[in-house]
Structure formats: structure tokens, C-alpha cells
Design a protein around this motif. Structure first.
Motif, mmCIF file in Angstrom:
data_model
loop_
_atom_site.group_PDB
_atom_site.id
_atom_site.type_symbol
_atom_site.label_atom_id
_atom_site.label_comp_id
_atom_site.label_asym_id
_atom_site.label_seq_id
_atom_site.Cartn_x
_atom_site.Cartn_y
_atom_site.Cartn_z
ATOM 1 N N PHE A 70 0.851 -1.195 0.000
ATOM 2 C CA PHE A 70 0.000 0.000 0.000
ATOM 3 C C PHE A 70 0.889 1.248 0.000
ATOM 4 N N PRO A 71 1.625 1.482 -1.076
ATOM 5 C CA PRO A 71 2.620 2.564 -1.079
ATOM 6 C C PRO A 71 2.037 3.961 -0.962
ATOM 7 N N ASP A 72 0.750 4.128 -1.248
ATOM 8 C CA ASP A 72 0.154 5.462 -1.212
ATOM 9 C C ASP A 72 -0.629 5.725 0.076
ATOM 10 N N LEU A 73 -0.568 4.798 1.010
ATOM 11 C CA LEU A 73 -1.264 4.989 2.278
ATOM 12 C C LEU A 73 -0.269 5.142 3.416
ATOM 13 N N GLU A 74 -0.624 5.948 4.380
ATOM 14 C CA GLU A 74 0.175 6.072 5.603
ATOM 15 C C GLU A 74 -0.007 4.787 6.415
ATOM 16 N N VAL A 75 1.082 4.214 6.924
ATOM 17 C CA VAL A 75 1.010 2.999 7.732
ATOM 18 C C VAL A 75 1.557 3.294 9.123
ATOM 19 N N ARG A 76 0.732 3.058 10.131
ATOM 20 C CA ARG A 76 1.134 3.253 11.523
ATOM 21 C C ARG A 76 1.063 1.922 12.259
ATOM 22 N N GLU A 77 1.563 1.926 13.484
ATOM 23 C CA GLU A 77 1.648 0.705 14.277
ATOM 24 C C GLU A 77 1.152 0.969 15.693
ATOM 25 N N ALA A 78 0.523 -0.056 16.281
ATOM 26 C CA ALA A 78 0.111 0.032 17.686
ATOM 27 C C ALA A 78 0.321 -1.318 18.347
ATOM 28 N N TYR A 79 0.562 -1.284 19.663
ATOM 29 C CA TYR A 79 0.666 -2.503 20.470
ATOM 30 C C TYR A 79 -0.523 -2.539 21.433
ATOM 31 N N THR A 80 -0.982 -3.737 21.752
ATOM 32 C CA THR A 80 -2.117 -3.843 22.671
ATOM 33 C C THR A 80 -1.696 -4.213 24.088
ATOM 34 N N SER A 81 -0.527 -4.812 24.263
ATOM 35 C CA SER A 81 -0.100 -5.221 25.602
ATOM 36 C C SER A 81 0.443 -4.038 26.389
ATOM 37 N N ARG A 82 -0.232 -3.699 27.463
ATOM 38 C CA ARG A 82 0.211 -2.596 28.314
ATOM 39 C C ARG A 82 1.564 -2.898 28.947
ATOM 40 N N ILE A 83 1.764 -4.171 29.314
ATOM 41 C CA ILE A 83 3.030 -4.548 29.947
ATOM 42 C C ILE A 83 4.185 -4.384 28.969
ATOM 43 N N VAL A 84 3.964 -4.841 27.730
ATOM 44 C CA VAL A 84 5.009 -4.716 26.711
ATOM 45 C C VAL A 84 5.304 -3.244 26.435
ATOM 46 N N ILE A 85 4.260 -2.433 26.324
ATOM 47 C CA ILE A 85 4.445 -1.002 26.066
ATOM 48 C C ILE A 85 5.270 -0.364 27.182
ATOM 49 N N LYS A 86 4.957 -0.730 28.438
ATOM 50 C CA LYS A 86 5.685 -0.156 29.573
ATOM 51 C C LYS A 86 7.149 -0.598 29.584
ATOM 52 N N ARG A 87 7.361 -1.894 29.395
ATOM 53 C CA ARG A 87 8.737 -2.404 29.440
ATOM 54 C C ARG A 87 9.592 -1.820 28.314
ATOM 55 N N LEU A 88 8.996 -1.683 27.138
ATOM 56 C CA LEU A 88 9.740 -1.073 26.038
ATOM 57 C C LEU A 88 9.979 0.406 26.327
ATOM 58 N N GLY A 89 8.981 1.060 26.912
ATOM 59 C CA GLY A 89 9.134 2.472 27.270
ATOM 60 C C GLY A 89 10.277 2.695 28.244
ATOM 61 N N ASP A 90 10.457 1.737 29.164
ATOM 62 C CA ASP A 90 11.558 1.824 30.118
ATOM 63 C C ASP A 90 12.907 1.759 29.408
ATOM 64 N N ARG A 91 12.890 1.214 28.186
ATOM 65 C CA ARG A 91 14.114 1.133 27.379
ATOM 66 C C ARG A 91 14.130 2.218 26.298
ATOM 67 N N SER A 92 13.245 3.202 26.449
ATOM 68 C CA SER A 92 13.141 4.324 25.502
ATOM 69 C C SER A 92 12.701 3.888 24.109
ATOM 70 N N ILE A 93 11.985 2.757 24.043
ATOM 71 C CA ILE A 93 11.351 2.320 22.791
ATOM 72 C C ILE A 93 9.865 2.620 22.940
ATOM 73 N N ILE A 94 9.393 3.631 22.241
ATOM 74 C CA ILE A 94 8.032 4.119 22.458
ATOM 75 C C ILE A 94 7.038 3.436 21.529
ATOM 76 N N LYS A 95 6.031 2.813 22.135
ATOM 77 C CA LYS A 95 4.931 2.203 21.402
ATOM 78 C C LYS A 95 3.621 2.706 22.003
#
Length: 308
Positions: A70-95
């Protein structure tokens, strides 16, 4: 700016205007309601993982393939696991979670949203995502959610073809899914049934949480007479569960039971054919709209058309 013109051109050239609705769907062009100035985006949704190695081979690869398709569409990403989001955030990986990304897309003027999850079964994760979509539906002109990996019988057949390719009939392949404690765990049993129905007697399905349990799988494995086992994560990523529960507990228990065990430490998301199924689900939603049960009943009352 990505507008209706490039999106519609992409639809014509890449996907064609084929396909028709049936069953729970009706034919409906996702881009048909777009006007000059409207913008469309794809939101890829994943449970997520804290393991960088499997993320690079699964989530990142699927996201990149969607961008290519889909080269003409904007593609974004989201995570559903709150724990994963927090742990990655602690490593400065923002989801961000799906609602946060959808709200951001709204603030940026996007009007048409396609959502595709890398979820395996139609369970709690999909229910949560559908609720997110319903919550913001009135803020966009169109929001559609693609199906999980396993949804209809055709999906099961495609998945079975992908995971059994090149299998050795002298080996027992044990597919280990995450599982769930509600009724949707029956989808794993359906997979096991269809594998056997298609002649793959050396494939066995078990789950970490739900049915079939380890003992259910083991009973079938013992009846097969096979002694060499390949443990395979039936999960999109080979992360925490694969490395701890499968490579740890399940392997240890099978070895105690007298089996020679190899672990195929590879998430389903590494399989190109599995990636293709998710992409095809996304493409399908550009051409079809899902009917809810009340719409189907209303249509039947008006037309006399039989409900599927």
C-alpha cells in the motif's frame, strides 16, 4: 499529501475491482467515499513483544510488507499489551496503544482507516480491537477492521498449507498456541481437527492457557507412536512464551516422557505465507464491508433474501 487520487489509482492497479460480497460481507469499495482532501491510513496492531530479535523478524517485516503493498497509504503501528508497552518504554522504545494512534490519526486529518491485527484467533484481543474501532467510528468517515489469522475455514486451510510444507512424516510436530480460557479456545481444537482431516496425522495442537491442554496433546502424541518431536510456537512472535514455556517447560516435560525434542524457535510471523494471509485479509477489507447481524436481518425482512 496522500489523497483520494493516489489511493484510488493504487486500488485499481494493485487489487483490481473484482471480488464480491457474500455471507457476512457485502461488496463495498473502501475508497469509494473519499473526496478531495480526504486521507487514508492503515493501522497495524500487534500484541507486541519485548524481544528485539523476534520483533525484527515478524512485526517489523509484516509492517514493511504492508507499506510495500500500500505505497500510497500512511502505515502506523500500535501494540495492545500494556506490559510490553511499559517495558519497552523503560528502554526508551516508544509504542502506543490502538486508541492513542487512532486519536493521533484523527488529529492529523485522516478520514479513512483500515485496521489489521496480527492476532492469531478471533478472541479477546480482537474483541478489544473491535471496541476501539467502535469507539472512534463516528470520528472518521470509514473504519474497517481486518480479520485475525484464523477466521473462516479457508483461513485454516491456508495456514495448514503454510505450516505443513516440507514436513517429515517421521517427526511429530507439536504446535503450541497461547490459548484462552473462554469459548474461543475451540479454534485451536478446530485447527487440530482440520490438520488430521487433511492427513497430517503427525501434527498435534496444544495451548499454554486453555484447550487443548498439554495432557490432551500428549495423549494423541502417545497414540501416534512417534518418538521424535519438533515443538513449534503457534504464535506470531517467538517471544516470552516461546522461550520460557515452550523451550523451557514443554520441552522438559516431553523429554521426561521419553521423547527426543527439538524446538523450532520461529514465530508464525516469520513465515512469508502467513504474512500473505494477513495482507490478503487487509486487501479483502478494501473491497468488502462486514454486515452485523441486525443489518443482515433487516436486509432479509426487506428483500426476502436468505440469511447465511
Amino acid at each position: 499529501m496522500k489523497t483520494i487520487f493516489t489511493s484510488f489509482f493504487m486500488l485499481l492497479t494493485t487489487f483490481g475491482l473484482l471480488a464480491h460480497g457474500g455471507g457476512n460481507y457485502e461488496h463495498s469499495d473502501f475508497f469509494g467515499s473519499m473526496q478531495i482532501g480526504d486521507k487514508a491510513a492503515i493501522l497495524m496492531v500487534h500484541f507486541g513483544t519485548t524481544h528485539d530479535d523476534t520483533r525484527a523478524l515478524t512485526i517489523d517485516v509484516l509492517n514493511d510488507r504492508v507499506k510495500q503493498q500500500f505505497p500510497d497509504l500512511e502505515v502506523r503501528e500500535a501494540y495492545t499489551s500494556r506490559i510490553v508497552i511499559k517495558r519497552l518504554g523503560d528502554r526508551s522504545i516508544i509504542k502506543a496503544d490502538p486508541l492513542e494512534v487512532l486519536q493521533q490519526l484523527k488529529s492529523e486529518g485522516y478520514t479513512h482507516i483500515l485496521i489489521q491485527s496480527s492476532t492469531i484467533i478471533d478472541g479477546k484481543e480482537m474483541e478489544s480491537l473491535e471496541r476501539n474501532a467502535a469507539e472512534v467510528k463516528d470520528q472518521f468517515k470509514e473504519v474497517r477492521v481486518g480479520n485475525p489469522l484464523l477466521y473462516d475455514p479457508d483461513d485454516y486451510e491456508a495456514v495448514i498449507a503454510a505450516i505443513t510444507k516440507g514436513a517429515d512424516k517421521n517427526l511429530a510436530y507439536v504446535l503450541v498456541g497461547h490459548g484462552t480460557y473462554d469459548s474461543t479456545t475451540a479454534q485451536y481444537a478446530m485447527l487440530d481437527y482440520m490438520l488430521k482431516a487433511k492427513g497430517h496425522q503427525n501434527f498435534f495442537v496444544g495451548t499454554i492457557e486453555g484447550y487443548p491442554e498439554y495432557d490432551d496433546m500428549l495423549a494423541q502424541l502417545q497414540q501416534s507412536g512417534l518418538k521424535k518431536v519438533v515443538l513449534v510456537p503457534f504464535m506470531f512472535v517467538a517471544g516470552e512464551h516461546a522461550k520460557n514455556d515452550i523451550e523451557g517447560d514443554w520441552k522438559e516435560e516431553l523429554e521426561k516422557a521419553g521423547y527426543t525434542v527439538e524446538v523450532k524457535m520461529q514465530g508464525l510471523g516469520e513465515n512469508v505465507e502467513i504474512q500473505d494471509i494477513f495482507i490478503n485479509h487487509l486487501k479483502f477489507k478494501t473491497r468488502h464491508r462486514k454486515l452485523d447481524i441486525m443489518e443482515k436481518k433487516a436486509k432479509y425482512r426487506q428483500t426476502g433474501e436468505k440469511e447465511d
